[in-house]
Design an enzyme around this catalytic site. Structure first.
Site, PDB file in Angstrom:
ATOM      1  CG  HIS A   1      -1.789   1.193   1.334  1.00  0.00           C
ATOM      2  ND1 HIS A   1      -3.100   1.189   0.935  1.00  0.00           N
ATOM      3  CD2 HIS A   1      -1.535   2.458   1.769  1.00  0.00           C
ATOM      4  CE1 HIS A   1      -3.612   2.392   1.118  1.00  0.00           C
ATOM      5  NE2 HIS A   1      -2.685   3.181   1.629  1.00  0.00           N
ATOM      6  CD  GLU A   2       1.414   3.501   3.725  1.00  0.00           C
ATOM      7  OE1 GLU A   2       1.527   4.569   3.090  1.00  0.00           O
ATOM      8  OE2 GLU A   2       0.389   3.219   4.392  1.00  0.00           O
TER       9      GLU A   2
ATOM     10  CG  HIS B   1       0.390   6.274  -0.652  1.00  0.00           C
ATOM     11  ND1 HIS B   1      -0.616   7.022  -1.217  1.00  0.00           N
ATOM     12  CD2 HIS B   1      -0.202   5.569   0.353  1.00  0.00           C
ATOM     13  CE1 HIS B   1      -1.762   6.785  -0.573  1.00  0.00           C
ATOM     14  NE2 HIS B   1      -1.536   5.898   0.373  1.00  0.00           N
TER      15      HIS B   1
ATOM     16  CD  GLU C   1      -5.527   5.345   0.245  1.00  0.00           C
ATOM     17  OE1 GLU C   1      -4.549   6.075   0.456  1.00  0.00           O
ATOM     18  OE2 GLU C   1      -5.734   4.299   0.892  1.00  0.00           O
TER      19      GLU C   1
END
Ligand code: ZN
Length: 507
Positions: free
Chosen positions: A270-271, A274, A301
């Site tokens: 997820h990170e 980003h 996101e």
């Protein structure tokens, strides 16, 4: 090409300086989350506050107004559709927003937020809402003042002024219009799963691995997916995040204390999504300018959700990962096969913690936060009633009882920082990601095969070209339309979730 406009060059240079100072501010807050000893908290709060004041002073200096006005008179720079015109349009927007906030309020918010965050950590650990309540009260009070300074758009509400900072031009009433039917369709899907679904075993995710080997696996995946580790790091924190600092420096964090070993893996993916966005922005040439910055949190996101859910929870991903995971985590991984991991990673089961929620229930977590923070701002909900309001909605939306506030209203860091009006961007991100994913699969027909072989280059290149490279040149809505060919709709996400649930649960 005409000669570079001196005012424009100077304007960009001033903005770059302010952005570098902003990066220092991000760095000390990253440090606070990762390595700072607890006794540094009070000093760090002062440092954050002083820096926030200096950055704000730079961003609102009369010199910027003067140069900006000069540039806006230049026909070359403001040529419709040009990059410079877009840059100036967004610089004007930032300037107007920043000058609406008095320096004292910016400093107060930074200081109160830094303290509140420190208290939140302790309150969360002890599951003691009363300890955190006065700080939450203060953050909402200051944030309400902030919203009043920013100004409520005509026909809107305080919440709109706040969300505008994260997701420009997306009023609360419009969010509600998207969320309400989406909630109904998601609840329907969940009910079907719970009534007739054949639930997969989650055992494959419960294997135990030491944090060190999990960290090694995380770094391996980051490298293979194209995250540049010479321009970034991965560390551990209570609450995973990604912080894009100056050019060439993107910090990711994850945590290895989840119930399942995949919590850390998906947190890292997820990170990284980003992080890839931050690394893909044209910061070398446009750092500090809108052209070198991310367009909105919803789009940000969408990038994290894409790698976490659309790539990371797919069968091809597991097919690729398992042989490598065996080398890093050990032979225990062989207790299960690709299908077991794929099924386990796609359970749709109501749970208490947002960051560990599955794709299908995640948006329900967002919706309850949206309702509560909107109610707090309007004054319909009092701070002391937050736990009760929270628990009531968890029961209604997810059918669960909240055993303690640690797993309830104290689980998220956002409100302690004053990030209010931020949560809806998570669901907007899911919607954007689903819509992009459909288009990417049309543009890259071999994508599934490629992922199964660990080839992520074409996907990353698509995102670099269609999303990252543009910075804030287009609005989020325009970018979505340019990249996918249509306006944002909740249909692609519902199609994606329905198909997934059919495969995994057979309903
Ligand atoms: Zn995120």
């Amino acid at each position: 090409m005409s000669a570079p406009n001196a005012a424009y060059t100077q304007l960009c240079s001033l903005l770059r300086d302010a952005a570098h100072l902003g990066a220092v501010s991000s760095l000390i807050s990253w440090d606070q989350e990762t390595y700072m000893p607890p006794s540094g908290a009070s000093g760090r709060a002062d440092q954050s506050s002083i820096l926030a004041g200096i950055v704000h002073e730079r961003q609102t200096s009369p010199k910027i107004a003067e140069l900006l006005a000069a540039c806006e008179q230049d026909a070359d720079l403001t040529k419709p559709g040009s990059a410079t015109a877009a840059n100036l349009r967004e610089i004007r927007r930032d300037y107007e927003l920043a000058t609406k906030l008095p320096k004292e309020l910016v400093e107060e918010l930074a200081k109160a937020g830094s303290m509140a965050q420190q208290v939140w950590k302790e309150a969360r650990e002890k599951s003691d809402f009363a300890l955190f309540a006065p700080h939450l009260e203060r953050m909402f009070l200051l944030t309400r003042r902030k919203a009043e300074c920013l100004g409520v758009p005509r026909g809107g509400e305080l919440y709109d002024a706040l969300i505008d900072e994260y997701e420009p031009n997306t009023p609360a009433a419009e969010i509600e219009k998207v969320f309400t039917p989406l909630r109904a369709r998601l609840s329907e899907l969940l009910k079907r799963v719970q009534a007739d679904g054949n639930p997969p075993s989650e055992k494959p995710l419960l294997l135990k691995f030491e944090p060190e080997v999990q960290h090694a696996l995380g770094l391996f995946v980051l490298e293979k997916m194209g995250f540049d580790l010479k321009a970034g790091r991965l560390d551990t924190t209570t609450h995973p995040f990604c912080s894009g600092m100056g050019p060439g420096d993107v910090r990711l964090t994850t945590r290895y204390r989840g119930e399942k070993w995949t919590d850390a893996l998906y947190g890292t993916l997820h990170e990284m999504g980003h992080g890839l966005y931050e690394q893909g922005l044209p910061k070398d040439s446009h750092f500090g300018e809108p052209l070198g910055a991310s367009v909105s949190l919803g789009i940000h996101e969408s990038q994290s959700r894409m790698w976490e859910n659309f790539v990371g929870r797919g069968k091809p991903f597991w097919k690729w990962l398992i042989p490598h995971a065996r080398k890093i985590l050990g032979k225990r991984i062989d207790r299960y096969d690709v299908k077991d991991y794929f099924f386990a990673a796609n359970t749709a089961r109501p749970s208490l913690i947002r960051v560990e929620a599955d794709e299908a229930t995640y948006n329900l977590h967002v919706m309850l936060r949206f309702e509560i923070e909107r109610g707090l701002l309007r004054g319909d909900i009092k701070v002391r009633d937050v736990p009760a309001e929270w628990n009531r909605r968890v029961k209604e939306f997810l059918g669960l009882d909240v055993p303690d506030d640690r797993r309830g209203c104290l689980q998220d860091v956002h409100w302690s920082f004053g990030l209010i009006g931020y949560f809806p961007t998570y669901t907007l991100g899911n919607l954007y990601a689903a819509q992009m994913w459909e288009k990417i699969n049309k543009d890259l027909p071999d994508l599934t095969k490629d992922i199964g072989k660990g080839k992520f280059g074409a996907l990353k290149a698509w995102l670099n070209t269609n999303i990252h490279a543009h910075g804030r040149r287009y609005s989020a809505a325009e970018l979505c339309k340019r990249a996918t060919g249509s306006e944002l709709s909740s249909e692609p996400l519902l199609r994606h979730l329905s198909a997934k649930i059919k495969t995994v649960y057979g309903v």
